[in-house]
Design a protein around this motif. Structure first.
Motif, PDB file in Angstrom:
ATOM      1  N   GLU A  96       0.798  -0.953   0.018  1.00  0.00           N
ATOM      2  CA  GLU A  96      -0.061   0.078  -0.025  1.00  0.00           C
ATOM      3  C   GLU A  96       0.986   1.254  -0.041  1.00  0.00           C
ATOM      4  N   PHE A  97       1.726   1.481  -1.047  1.00  0.00           N
ATOM      5  CA  PHE A  97       2.832   2.569  -1.213  1.00  0.00           C
ATOM      6  C   PHE A  97       2.208   3.796  -1.147  1.00  0.00           C
ATOM      7  N   ILE A  98       1.003   3.850  -1.554  1.00  0.00           N
ATOM      8  CA  ILE A  98       0.624   5.365  -1.789  1.00  0.00           C
ATOM      9  C   ILE A  98      -0.117   5.931  -0.506  1.00  0.00           C
ATOM     10  N   THR A 136      14.456   8.822  -7.510  1.00  0.00           N
ATOM     11  CA  THR A 136      13.169   8.700  -8.529  1.00  0.00           C
ATOM     12  C   THR A 136      13.250   9.366  -9.734  1.00  0.00           C
ATOM     13  N   SER A 151       0.800   7.265 -13.088  1.00  0.00           N
ATOM     14  CA  SER A 151       1.031   6.172 -12.136  1.00  0.00           C
ATOM     15  C   SER A 151       2.324   5.721 -11.947  1.00  0.00           C
ATOM     16  N   LEU A 155       4.382   5.860  -8.333  1.00  0.00           N
ATOM     17  CA  LEU A 155       5.046   4.833  -7.675  1.00  0.00           C
ATOM     18  C   LEU A 155       6.467   4.936  -7.598  1.00  0.00           C
ATOM     19  N   ARG A 156       7.149   5.446  -8.441  1.00  0.00           N
ATOM     20  CA  ARG A 156       8.534   5.691  -8.577  1.00  0.00           C
ATOM     21  C   ARG A 156       8.846   6.499  -7.187  1.00  0.00           C
ATOM     22  N   ALA A 158       6.858   6.918  -4.406  1.00  0.00           N
ATOM     23  CA  ALA A 158       6.436   6.070  -3.234  1.00  0.00           C
ATOM     24  C   ALA A 158       7.400   5.165  -2.893  1.00  0.00           C
ATOM     25  N   PHE A 159       7.817   4.520  -3.959  1.00  0.00           N
ATOM     26  CA  PHE A 159       8.928   3.349  -3.636  1.00  0.00           C
ATOM     27  C   PHE A 159      10.314   3.869  -3.207  1.00  0.00           C
ATOM     28  N   ALA A 177       8.182  -2.695  -9.045  1.00  0.00           N
ATOM     29  CA  ALA A 177       8.264  -1.439  -9.240  1.00  0.00           C
ATOM     30  C   ALA A 177       7.975  -1.350 -10.811  1.00  0.00           C
ATOM     31  N   ALA A 178       7.279  -0.049 -10.983  1.00  0.00           N
ATOM     32  CA  ALA A 178       6.818   0.584 -12.404  1.00  0.00           C
ATOM     33  C   ALA A 178       7.593   1.375 -13.167  1.00  0.00           C
TER      34      ALA A 178
END
Length: 247
Positions: A96-98, A136, A151, A155-156, A158-159, A177-178
């Motif tokens: 739940e990274f976000i 990032t 998106s 995600l970058r 957040a990761f 990872a996206a």
């Protein structure tokens, strides 16, 4: 010393028997009321285990087996309906990274907010924020509200922030990872480094081929129950045999 001790853990969810309603069905229900019986889903059933300092433990099982629920009990996100859970040490859940991101705030502000939620002190955040930003590769986009991000960009961010912690207990749920191939390779290296820094790692995954390189011990879950707990090669072999039998 970090440790996880679970004794006879039970988690259940009450699900409405009529989850999907159309306008027509809603009107019919109003005109002809009828009682519906809620359905109880037993996500975890009598789960007992202990994980000690230095252990890397895998979680495997089919979808709906209870892997994510178990991780959330360990992260103190889900309360159990029965049993005892004793978690010692700073827990870092990487799923739940976000969570905690404010869409109207800038990338910089969201790095600080997310890092605070992960338990990083303000001083430590400022020491790490340039390194997080560099990872990032978002550049000037960090000055913009994250509602403008794709998106993959979100995600970058957040990761990069989530993996800047120094956890005692690291909980992973099929982290992916996206982005382009170069970023995915960077993400894998960063995740490997994070797992090495943690005192305890619990890793839920469907990727049986990569599990032996990360975890010496694996727990197989099915319908919320522990089917087998032991050395990773033995547990994977037993799980794969069960899949063949079901086919």
């Amino acid at each position: 010393m970090p440790s996880i001790f679970l004794n006879d853990i039970n988690v259940k969810f009450i699900v409405d028997a009529e989850m999907t309603k159309t306008i027509k069905s809603t009107v019919a229900q109003f005109l002809r009321p009828r009682k519906t019986t809620p359905r109880i889903v037993h996500a975890l059933q009598s789960v007992s285990l202990s994980i000690r300092d230095g252990e890397r433990v895998g979680l495997i099982g089919p979808n709906g087996a209870g892997k994510s629920t178990l991780l959330k009990v360990m992260a103190r996100i889900y309360p159990q309906n029965g049993g005892e859970a004793l978690i010692e040490g700073h827990v870092c859940p990487l799923f739940e990274f976000i969570t905690g991101f404010e869409m109207e705030a800038t990338g910089w502000d969201n790095i600080r907010t997310r890092a605070l939620l992960l338990g990083i002190s303000p001083k430590e955040i400022e020491n790490k924020i340039e390194e997080i930003a560099e990872f990032t590769n978002l550049g000037e986009f960090l000055d913009m509200p994250v509602r403008c991000y794709s998106s993959g960009m979100l995600l970058r961010l957040a990761f990069a922030t989530s993996t800047a912690v120094d956890p005692e207990i690291l909980l992973l749920d099929e982290v992916m990872a996206a982005g382009d191939a170069a970023f995915i390779q960077q993400a894998r290296k960063r995740m490997d480094h994070l797992m090495k820094r943690a005192s305890i790692v619990v890793f839920a995954t469907h990727s049986l081929n990569v599990l032996p390189s990360f975890c010496e011990r694996t727990i197989w879950l099915d319908h919320g129950r522990v089917m087998l707990d032991g050395p990773t090669p033995e547990v994977i072999s037993a799980y794969e045999r069960s899949i063949l039998i079901r086919q």
